[in-house]
Write a protein that holds these residues in place. Sequence first.
Motif, PDB file in Angstrom:
ATOM      1  N   SER A 103       0.830  -1.225   0.000  1.00 52.94           N
ATOM      2  CA  SER A 103       0.000   0.000   0.000  1.00 52.94           C
ATOM      3  C   SER A 103       0.854   1.261   0.000  1.00 52.94           C
ATOM      4  O   SER A 103       0.522   2.244  -0.664  1.00 52.94           O
ATOM      5  N   TYR A 104       1.947   1.238   0.780  1.00 48.18           N
ATOM      6  CA  TYR A 104       2.799   2.435   0.857  1.00 48.18           C
ATOM      7  C   TYR A 104       3.451   2.743  -0.491  1.00 48.18           C
ATOM      8  O   TYR A 104       3.786   3.885  -0.777  1.00 48.18           O
ATOM      9  N   LEU A 105       3.654   1.678  -1.290  1.00 47.93           N
ATOM     10  CA  LEU A 105       4.325   1.863  -2.574  1.00 47.93           C
ATOM     11  C   LEU A 105       3.336   2.206  -3.684  1.00 47.93           C
ATOM     12  O   LEU A 105       3.551   3.110  -4.472  1.00 47.93           O
ATOM     13  N   PHE A 106       2.199   1.470  -3.697  1.00 42.09           N
ATOM     14  CA  PHE A 106       1.235   1.670  -4.781  1.00 42.09           C
ATOM     15  C   PHE A 106       0.379   2.914  -4.569  1.00 42.09           C
ATOM     16  O   PHE A 106      -0.101   3.509  -5.516  1.00 42.09           O
ATOM     17  N   TYR A 107       0.165   3.244  -3.293  1.00 39.31           N
ATOM     18  CA  TYR A 107      -0.684   4.396  -2.963  1.00 39.31           C
ATOM     19  C   TYR A 107       0.101   5.309  -2.029  1.00 39.31           C
ATOM     20  O   TYR A 107      -0.052   5.232  -0.799  1.00 39.31           O
ATOM     21  N   PRO A 108       0.969   6.157  -2.587  1.00 39.48           N
ATOM     22  CA  PRO A 108       1.905   6.939  -1.769  1.00 39.48           C
ATOM     23  C   PRO A 108       1.219   7.862  -0.751  1.00 39.48           C
ATOM     24  O   PRO A 108       1.859   8.324   0.195  1.00 39.48           O
ATOM     25  N   GLU A 109      -0.074   8.099  -0.955  1.00 38.62           N
ATOM     26  CA  GLU A 109      -0.770   8.952   0.013  1.00 38.62           C
ATOM     27  C   GLU A 109      -1.102   8.180   1.302  1.00 38.62           C
ATOM     28  O   GLU A 109      -1.586   8.765   2.280  1.00 38.62           O
ATOM     29  N   THR A 110      -0.849   6.870   1.311  1.00 36.49           N
ATOM     30  CA  THR A 110      -1.170   6.038   2.484  1.00 36.49           C
ATOM     31  C   THR A 110      -0.452   6.554   3.727  1.00 36.49           C
ATOM     32  O   THR A 110       0.753   6.762   3.713  1.00 36.49           O
ATOM     33  N   GLN A 111      -1.203   6.753   4.791  1.00 34.71           N
ATOM     34  CA  GLN A 111      -0.644   7.176   6.074  1.00 34.71           C
ATOM     35  C   GLN A 111      -0.561   5.967   7.007  1.00 34.71           C
ATOM     36  O   GLN A 111      -1.353   5.025   6.868  1.00 34.71           O
ATOM     37  N   GLU A 112       0.357   6.028   7.959  1.00 28.40           N
ATOM     38  CA  GLU A 112       0.487   4.910   8.907  1.00 28.40           C
ATOM     39  C   GLU A 112      -0.836   4.665   9.636  1.00 28.40           C
ATOM     40  O   GLU A 112      -1.213   3.526   9.885  1.00 28.40           O
ATOM     41  N   ALA A 113      -1.547   5.755   9.959  1.00 25.15           N
ATOM     42  CA  ALA A 113      -2.821   5.600  10.678  1.00 25.15           C
ATOM     43  C   ALA A 113      -3.821   4.784   9.855  1.00 25.15           C
ATOM     44  O   ALA A 113      -4.581   3.978  10.406  1.00 25.15           O
ATOM     45  N   ASP A 114      -3.805   4.971   8.525  1.00 28.83           N
ATOM     46  CA  ASP A 114      -4.714   4.200   7.643  1.00 28.83           C
ATOM     47  C   ASP A 114      -4.363   2.714   7.706  1.00 28.83           C
ATOM     48  O   ASP A 114      -5.239   1.851   7.779  1.00 28.83           O
ATOM     49  N   GLN A 115      -3.049   2.433   7.658  1.00 29.49           N
ATOM     50  CA  GLN A 115      -2.604   1.040   7.684  1.00 29.49           C
ATOM     51  C   GLN A 115      -2.971   0.367   9.003  1.00 29.49           C
ATOM     52  O   GLN A 115      -3.377  -0.781   9.034  1.00 29.49           O
ATOM     53  N   ILE A 116      -2.795   1.112  10.091  1.00 28.80           N
ATOM     54  CA  ILE A 116      -3.103   0.561  11.417  1.00 28.80           C
ATOM     55  C   ILE A 116      -4.589   0.195  11.483  1.00 28.80           C
ATOM     56  O   ILE A 116      -4.968  -0.897  11.922  1.00 28.80           O
ATOM     57  N   GLN A 117      -5.416   1.108  10.989  1.00 26.85           N
ATOM     58  CA  GLN A 117      -6.864   0.868  11.024  1.00 26.85           C
ATOM     59  C   GLN A 117      -7.236  -0.354  10.179  1.00 26.85           C
ATOM     60  O   GLN A 117      -8.009  -1.210  10.607  1.00 26.85           O
ATOM     61  N   GLU A 118      -6.651  -0.443   9.002  1.00 24.92           N
ATOM     62  CA  GLU A 118      -6.933  -1.557   8.091  1.00 24.92           C
ATOM     63  C   GLU A 118      -6.422  -2.881   8.685  1.00 24.92           C
ATOM     64  O   GLU A 118      -7.095  -3.908   8.618  1.00 24.92           O
TER      65      GLU A 118
END
Length: 152
Positions: free
Chosen positions: A128-143
Motif C-alpha cells: 500500500s505504501y508503494l502503490f498508494y503513496p498517500e497512504t498514512q500509517e494511521a490508515d494502515q493501522i486501522q486496516e
Amino acid sequence: MILKPEIKELMEQSVLCWLATVSEESMPNVSPKEIFTAFGQDQVIIANIASPQTVRNIKTQPQVCLSFVEVLVQKGYQLKGNARIATESDPGYQEMKQTLEDMTLGKFPFGSIIVMEVESVKPILAPSYLFYPETQEADQIQEAKRRYNLEV
Ligand SMILES: Cc1cc2nc3c(=O)[nH]c(=O)nc-3n(C[C@H](O)[C@H](O)[C@H](O)COP(=O)(O)O)c2cc1C
C-alpha cells in the motif's frame, strides 16, 4: 553504525522475527523467534529456547537472514549477516543473557544465544505504501486492525 535508531525502534515494537538459516545440505529453514533484540550498534541477539535446527545450521553455515514486521503499521526490516552460537564461556555472554532475561522475565530458560552480526539492512514496506503513496500509517493501522479482527 548499521542498526540506526529507527531500525531499533521498529524492532522493539515488532513482537516476532523470522530467522532464516541454511542447512549443510543447502536446505532453507525459517522459524519464528520472539526473544530477540538489538545489542550494540551492529548485533542482534536471540535466545535459543527451542531452536535445534537453527542452531545446527548456524554451526556449519553462519549466513542468516532475519525479518521482522510491526504488524499494525506494516513496516519492518530484513537484516542479513553472519551468526554464531554464544554460550556461558563466551566473553560478554552474561550481559547478553541479562538483556534477554529482561524480556523473558525468567519464564523461558535458555542455554545459548544466537548472535547475529548484521551486515546489510533493507526496509520492508506493505505494498500500500508503494502503490498508494498517500497512504498514512494511521490508515494502515486501522486496516490491519480490521483484518486481524482487533478493536478499531
Ligand atoms: C510465537 C513464537 C515465539 C517463539 N520464540 C522463540 C524464541 O524466542 N526462541 C526460540 O528458540 N524459539 C522460539 N519459538 C519456537 C521455535 O520457533 C520453534 O521451536 C521452531 O520449531 C524452531 O525450529 P528450528 O529448530 O528450525 O529453529 C517461538 C515460537 C513461536 C510460535
